[in-house]
Design a protein around this motif. Sequence first.
Motif, short mmCIF file in Angstrom:
data_model
loop_
_atom_site.label_atom_id
_atom_site.label_comp_id
_atom_site.label_asym_id
_atom_site.label_seq_id
_atom_site.Cartn_x
_atom_site.Cartn_y
_atom_site.Cartn_z
N GLY A 103 9.50 -8.88 -4.19
CA GLY A 103 8.36 -9.72 -4.54
C GLY A 103 8.83 -10.93 -5.31
O GLY A 103 10.03 -11.14 -5.48
N PRO A 104 7.87 -11.71 -5.80
CA PRO A 104 8.22 -12.92 -6.55
C PRO A 104 9.08 -12.65 -7.79
O PRO A 104 9.84 -13.49 -8.22
N GLU A 105 8.93 -11.45 -8.34
CA GLU A 105 9.67 -11.12 -9.57
C GLU A 105 10.83 -10.17 -9.32
O GLU A 105 11.31 -9.51 -10.23
N GLY A 106 11.26 -10.08 -8.07
CA GLY A 106 12.41 -9.24 -7.76
C GLY A 106 12.05 -7.99 -6.99
O GLY A 106 10.99 -7.88 -6.37
N LEU A 107 12.95 -7.02 -7.06
CA LEU A 107 12.82 -5.77 -6.31
C LEU A 107 11.61 -4.97 -6.76
O LEU A 107 11.44 -4.69 -7.95
N MET A 108 10.75 -4.60 -5.81
CA MET A 108 9.53 -3.84 -6.11
C MET A 108 9.63 -2.39 -5.70
O MET A 108 8.91 -1.54 -6.20
N GLY A 109 10.47 -2.10 -4.73
CA GLY A 109 10.58 -0.75 -4.22
C GLY A 109 11.34 -0.73 -2.92
O GLY A 109 11.98 -1.71 -2.55
N ILE A 110 11.26 0.40 -2.24
CA ILE A 110 11.93 0.54 -0.96
C ILE A 110 11.04 1.35 -0.03
O ILE A 110 10.42 2.33 -0.45
N VAL A 111 10.94 0.90 1.19
CA VAL A 111 10.16 1.60 2.21
C VAL A 111 11.16 2.20 3.19
O VAL A 111 12.10 1.53 3.62
N GLU A 162 0.83 -1.21 0.00
CA GLU A 162 0.00 0.00 0.00
C GLU A 162 0.86 1.26 0.00
O GLU A 162 0.52 2.24 -0.66
N ILE A 163 1.96 1.23 0.73
CA ILE A 163 2.87 2.38 0.74
C ILE A 163 3.52 2.53 -0.63
O ILE A 163 3.63 3.64 -1.15
N LEU A 164 3.94 1.42 -1.22
CA LEU A 164 4.57 1.50 -2.54
C LEU A 164 3.60 2.06 -3.57
O LEU A 164 4.00 2.87 -4.43
N GLN A 165 2.33 1.66 -3.49
CA GLN A 165 1.33 2.18 -4.42
C GLN A 165 1.14 3.67 -4.21
O GLN A 165 1.01 4.43 -5.17
N ALA A 166 1.11 4.10 -2.96
CA ALA A 166 0.91 5.52 -2.65
C ALA A 166 2.11 6.36 -3.09
O ALA A 166 1.94 7.48 -3.57
#
Length: 152
Positions: free
Chosen positions: A116-124, A13-17
């Motif tokens: 995620g399953p496909e690798g790096l999605m982001g950073i919090v 949710e944070i990554l989406q925001a």
Amino acid sequence: PPKPGGPISTVVEILQAKGERIHTVSPSNTVLEAVRIMNEHRIGGLVVVGESNKMVGLFTERDLLTRVVGKGRQPETTTVAEVMTTEVVACRPDTTLEACATTMTEKRIRHLPVEGPEGLMGIVTIGDLLAYRVQEQRATIEQLTNFVYQNR
């Protein structure tokens, strides 16, 4: 974010925001080049990616202070690979924000890559968690204020 009292929010949710791309640097870049990227984007850390775009470390302000400035190294000639953090703690997209906060506190870190399953999605970051908590508290205050004034 969900209403206070609702389900605990997750990292995704944070990554989406944020809607923000991941800022990266190569291990072969100099520290000076990495710092310029960080300054340009007003961020405190970069994901270090090697061949096939795989995360191999993090380079943060703390690395700069302790391993470059504190050791008297030259940013123009020191590579990111020489001073980056290689033991990176990461989380999954379904990790709760509470779990992220606990991990960051216990490990004394401020950046948590999301894989995620496909690798790096982001950073919090710790700043992301703080901003979410402030927003959550504002919503709670608003709900309580409305409840009090509606029941007068």
